[in-house]
Each structure stands twice: as structure tokens, then as C-alpha cells.
Design an enzyme around this catalytic site. Sequence first.
Site, mmCIF file in Angstrom:
data_model
loop_
_atom_site.group_PDB
_atom_site.id
_atom_site.type_symbol
_atom_site.label_atom_id
_atom_site.label_comp_id
_atom_site.label_asym_id
_atom_site.label_seq_id
_atom_site.Cartn_x
_atom_site.Cartn_y
_atom_site.Cartn_z
ATOM 1 N N ALA A 66 7.861 -6.876 0.091
ATOM 2 C CA ALA A 66 7.337 -5.447 0.436
ATOM 3 C C ALA A 66 5.966 -5.155 -0.431
ATOM 4 O O ALA A 66 5.715 -5.566 -1.639
ATOM 5 C CB ALA A 66 8.406 -4.518 0.266
ATOM 6 N N GLY A 105 11.066 -9.280 0.650
ATOM 7 C CA GLY A 105 10.676 -8.815 2.136
ATOM 8 C C GLY A 105 10.225 -9.888 3.002
ATOM 9 O O GLY A 105 10.182 -10.124 4.034
ATOM 10 N N GLU A 128 14.151 -9.083 -5.714
ATOM 11 C CA GLU A 128 14.125 -7.637 -5.754
ATOM 12 C C GLU A 128 15.067 -7.062 -6.896
ATOM 13 O O GLU A 128 14.563 -6.179 -7.696
ATOM 14 C CB GLU A 128 14.822 -7.149 -4.554
ATOM 15 C CG GLU A 128 13.813 -7.017 -3.330
ATOM 16 C CD GLU A 128 14.201 -8.252 -2.487
ATOM 17 O OE1 GLU A 128 14.645 -9.412 -3.043
ATOM 18 O OE2 GLU A 128 13.631 -8.325 -1.306
#
Length: 703
Positions: A66, A105, A128
Amino acid sequence: MKDFNDVVTLEIEEGIAVVTLNSPPVNALSHAVRTGLRDAFAAANADDTAEAIVLICAGRTFIAGADISEFGSDAPKDTGASIFSVLDDSPKPVIAAIHGTALGGGLEVALSAHYRVATTSAKVGLPEVHLGLLPGGGGTQRLPRLTGAATALDLITSGRHVPAAEALALGIVDEVVSDDDLRGSAVHFARQIADKGGPLTRVRDLDEKVAADRDNPELFDQFVESHPKLFRGFIAPTEIVECIRAAVTLPFDEGMAEEQARFQTLLNSSESAAQRYYFFAERAARKIADVPADTPRIPVNTVGIIGAGTMGGGIAMNFVNAGIPVTIVEQKQEALDRGLATIRKNYERTASKGRITTAQVEERMGLITGSVSMDDLATVDMVIEAVFERMDVKKDVFTQLDRICKPGAILATNTSALNVDEIASATSRPEYVVGTHFFSPANVMKLLENVRGEKTSKEVIATVMALSRTIGKIAVLVGVCPGFVGNRILFARSRASEQLVMEGAMPWDVDRALTNFGLPMGTYQMSDLAGLDIGWVKGEPTAYPIKDALCELDRRGQKTGAGFYDYDESRKATPSPITAQIVEDERAKAGVTPREISEEEILERALLPMINEGFKILQEGMAERASDIDVVYVNGYGWPVYRGGPMFYAEQLGAEAVLEKLRGYQERLGEDFAPAALLEAVVAKGQSISTLTKADAASLTAD
Ligand code: 3H9
């Protein structure tokens, strides 16, 4: 070729739709990318000439996750299906073609495809957790369906990057192909899938691995119990475990809902805010306002180290590990032999743990030349001295280096406290002199404070900053001041701790408050580890009478088996009655009636002076930006990354609150707590702390 949002293109090649994402630097999933991909997939599915779809990326990497900068920002939110369901629901087979790193992501996009092809050098991972988050694009639900829960727990809580070959063995990718022609290989793979026909394989529908885990529900509690360090202070790992448990126990859609809810909780947490801030802080530290990225660098292919002690040896290992040959110079053959033997022992220990091969031990030792003559440094590109920390000794070394070294060689000092400008003045080329302050053990600690002297040239700074990365360090550029950034701030805490102890807290009370906050060690545990006798000379009182008294009793820290604490054979520390008596005697001498001090007050009085010193450092232009101070603290001093660093912590407390508390303590306890002018200016102008630069500091304090 069709274009979507300027970041995605679609071409049809041999009946295969090739969707190419090109959004430098790392193809992060920004809003523009997500929208572009969604539209490109809709077009590919609508195109009757395409039988399958390959998703590939241009540039250095597949999608790196992301777009972290969008979290917590005003970036537009998605409407319609997520990019993950777009791929998952595609009626045509989707093949992700991975090179570089498919992270977060990015890997979740690939896991939503029906097949994954990766180059030999590619790596995949769900990192993450390092941002205080969990994979929020279905990663916690899809990965266990491919690998089983145990592997998913390991990969997602560690965030490690898995090489392609291992990813293949674990079932995360379907094929590993040569680095040379990923696009060709992926299109070929897609053609085979299209020709074969039949139902699509969706990771969400796989059940075999998680069904087996359903019979072993205790695996989750066992994982938590066997990894206590992972969970200390961090909140994301617990949430990750719960999501993977949901992947095993719940239907896919319910697991996804669980993942979303927990992701949102983490996204809103102060821990994740701190860790995301820190991600960018570490990258910002590489940039120096007046040293542009294209500043010419001096090639450094050989390095000389003066001093084969613990520091010199550790420094040498960094270069050797990066394949750069070093010449180590000592005064006496015996000391040189001892130093080289220690380096060998260190490498052999690493080899015995299986981290390097015995052939690599020899290879690395082969890059080291020992010498007892400084004249052997005549041709090296850079010299780092790690000799005794005394100005006359350093100056003598630099005078000799000036005579011996070739023109253009970088002359670096590893001083941790001395004035780099004064050292440079011993040479005729101060523009080539720089500080490289390594932290002990130098082969392990990530932090490097590169010290810019008054005359250090931009080329030398650019070279040393880049070289720091080559040898695996996280470098911060600092200015010439006593203690530079890290130790200067630590001195402020030491003074505050001493005051606390004199007033009524015991050393272990101070340490407990700091370790409860998340630091690995408190003031006195650190002092015992470093040695109480640094800067102490028998019979000569310092500003720290308790420490002096301990040294006089030969309680000089862990190395003598006793310091502020008593130590047993396994170095377990216990509060010492001898120290307690010394503390009481010193209080009596000073006429102090001790009082109970709350943990909250201890923490405030230990941490606020550190923050205040950070403001003074910035105000004097000794750090490039506030976040550099945080990088120093997280990397060199164990400041918990989930608290961002002292300057970010100040931001979380609120500049006004910090100022008010400092003023209160100043009134009660004196000028050690006098707020920095920059802090006053920040409050007066309503400026954010964590984004402050040296230039901001100068203009804020100019009037
Ligand atoms: C996530 O994916 C959540 C999902 O589960 C949720 C889905 C709904 N975003 O490190 P470098 C920038 S969370 C924005 O110097 P390298 C970086 O700031 C994300 N920017 O290069 C730098 O900018 P600048 C999970 C990013 O070759 C430039 O790119 N993913 C992002 O040493 C170059 O970076 C991760 O945590 C990003 N995601 O290393 C991976 N990534 O030049 C994070 C990089 O202005 N990224 N930038 O300073 C990395 O680990 C490394 O950047 C990577 C490249 C290994 C990719």
C-alpha cells in the site's frame, strides 16, 4: 496500447492481456494505481481477444505494498470493489509476474491472482508488522490457505522477505523463472493455463491446509508462548495471531471481515502512527539539504583502520562483510595479532550458527591485511582511526595521516566525544576530515553518526553517507558538539537521573520506569554495562558522586561483577544494599530528606530533558531534522519504535504540554529544565515537531 491514469497500460500479446503497472519508485498501491488497475482489469476482461491476464510491473520491483503515505491522510477513498476482489473475481485467469519485492499489499494483490510466477531473485513478504499493522488486503486469510497457519504465523509476525525458491517450496508462488525474461515467461505460463482451460484456482477456496490446522487449535497459544519478545510493547502481533486463527476457524468472508476490523484498529493506533512515521524518518535521514543526491562521490575501494581493539576490529568487519578490503594498523605486533584473532573468532562463531560458511570465514579474513606501520596506509581511499580517546593522541595520528595518505583520501575519526574540527586542524586538508561515530559492538549496531566538520566537503559527506548504506548502517549526519546527538541527549538523562536519585528514587526505580516505558535498559543498567569508570580517575571527584563512590570500591559495572547492581555468575542483576547505602550517605551529605517519587514523575523528569536537549540540538543546527534525532534514538539507544523516538513522542504529548511541564520543573528544580528557545517558538507558532528541519529551526528562532 491503452493507458489508465498514466500509471497502468494494457496490451494484448498472443491472446494474453498484459497489464503493466509503472508507478515509480516502488509501484505502491496509491489511489491512482488502484483505480488504474481496476479499470485495466475491466478492459482486459471485456476484450474478447484476451484469454488470460498477466499483471507485471515496470521498474525495479513488483508492488511494494500500500502507499504508506496515504494512511491517515486525506487521500481519496476507494469506491466499488477492492483491487483484491477485482483480481479474485476475474472470470479470466490472472497471473501475477513478480520481480524485485512483492511486499504487503503487493503480495496480497499477487495472492488474489490465480497464479504467481516469480523471478529467481524476487522476494515476497508481508512486512506490515513493522509498520504496526497487519496485512489488510486478505493476506492473513489467503496466506494460511497456501502455507498452513504455522508458516503464516512465522512469516506475518516476522515480516521477513522470503526468497523465490523458498516461496516456491512453501507454495506461495507457482513457478520460478529466470530473471532475464519475466514478461515472456509469464505470457507463456498464461498461454498454457488458457489452453488447459477448466475452473480457476482461487486461493480463497483452498481448504486443505487450514483444515489440518483446525485439528491443532493449540498451535496459536503455543506460538504466542514461544515468542514472548515479539509481543512485548507491540500490539500488531497479537492482532495478526487472531486473524490467522480466524482464517483457520471461519469461512473466508467472515475471516476477511475480522481482518478488516483489526486492521482498522491498528491503523488508528498511536503505535502504528509511530512506526509509519519512523519508516519515512529512516529514509529522510539519507537526505542532506545542501548536499544534493547528485553530488560526486569519492570511490572507496580500500579502507585503512587504525586500532585493532574491539572498536577497530568491529569497524573493519563492516567493510569486509561488504567485500571492501581493509588494512588494520596497530602499534605492536602482539596487539595486532590479538585483534585479528578476535575478528576470526567472531566470524567462526557466526559460521558455527550457520549464518556464513567456513569458506566465507576464510574469504573475509583474506580481505584483511594487518600492519604495524602507518606507512601502509599510503594508498587507501579512506582511513578510520579508532585509537585512544584523547585529543593529543588523535591529533598526532591525524598529523601522520596527513603526511602519509594520498591526496583525496578521506580521513575519518571514530571519536565519540572530541571536537572533529580540532582534530581536522592537525591536517592540511580539513575538507577531507569527517567523523564516523560507530556504536559498540560496531559490527552489530546499526547506527552510525557521521559528523560534519566545519570544513568537511560535500563530496566527503555524500561519500560517507552512501558508504554507510553499503556497509549496512543507518547513518545520520550530525554536527560537532559534545556527545553529538545520541550521547548529548543521554547526558541530559544522566543528569536528570542523578537528581532523581539524590532526591529520593533508587537507581532501580529510575531503571524500572524507563524499562516499563519500553527502553531495553535504564540509566543505571546502561551505566553498569558500559562501565562506571569511563571518564573516572581515582581520587578525582566528578559531577556524579554516587558513581565515584562505587568506582572507589572497585564496583565498576558488569565487568567487575558489581556496579549500581550486584551481579551473579549469569550476569543477573539485583539491587545492591551497598549502592543503597552510598545513595543514602550522599543524600545525607547534601542535607536532603528523601521523598517518595512516583513512576510518572520519574519518567517525566528523565524523558523531558532528553526531548528538550533534542530541541537545543536542532536549534543549534547539529541535526538535519527532528526525525533524524529519532532515528539516532531508535537505532542506537533502543527507544521503542512504537513510540517513534523522543521528538515524535513529544509530538504525541503535545508541544504545549511539554513546554508547560518543563517550565514547572524549571521553577521547582532549576535551569537544567529551562525550555529550549526552539520549543518556545514551536509552541508560539503552532508548528508541528516531527516535521521540523534545521532550516525551520533557524527561521523559528531568528526573531
Ligand atoms: C500495506 O501494504 C498494507 C496492506 O496490507 C493494506 C492493503 C489494503 N509506500 O526503501 P527505499 C518509498 S503496508 C510509499 O529507499 P529500497 C520510500 O519512502 C506496506 N512509499 O528503497 C522511498 O522514497 P524516497 C507494506 C514507499 O530499494 C522510495 O520509495 N510494504 C513505499 O532500499 C524508495 O524506497 C512495506 O512495508 C510504500 N509502500 O527498498 C514495504 N515503499 O526515495 C516498504 C517505499 O522519497 N518498502 N517507498 O525516500 C520497503 O521495504 C522498501 O522500500 C523496498 C525498497 C524493499 C520496497
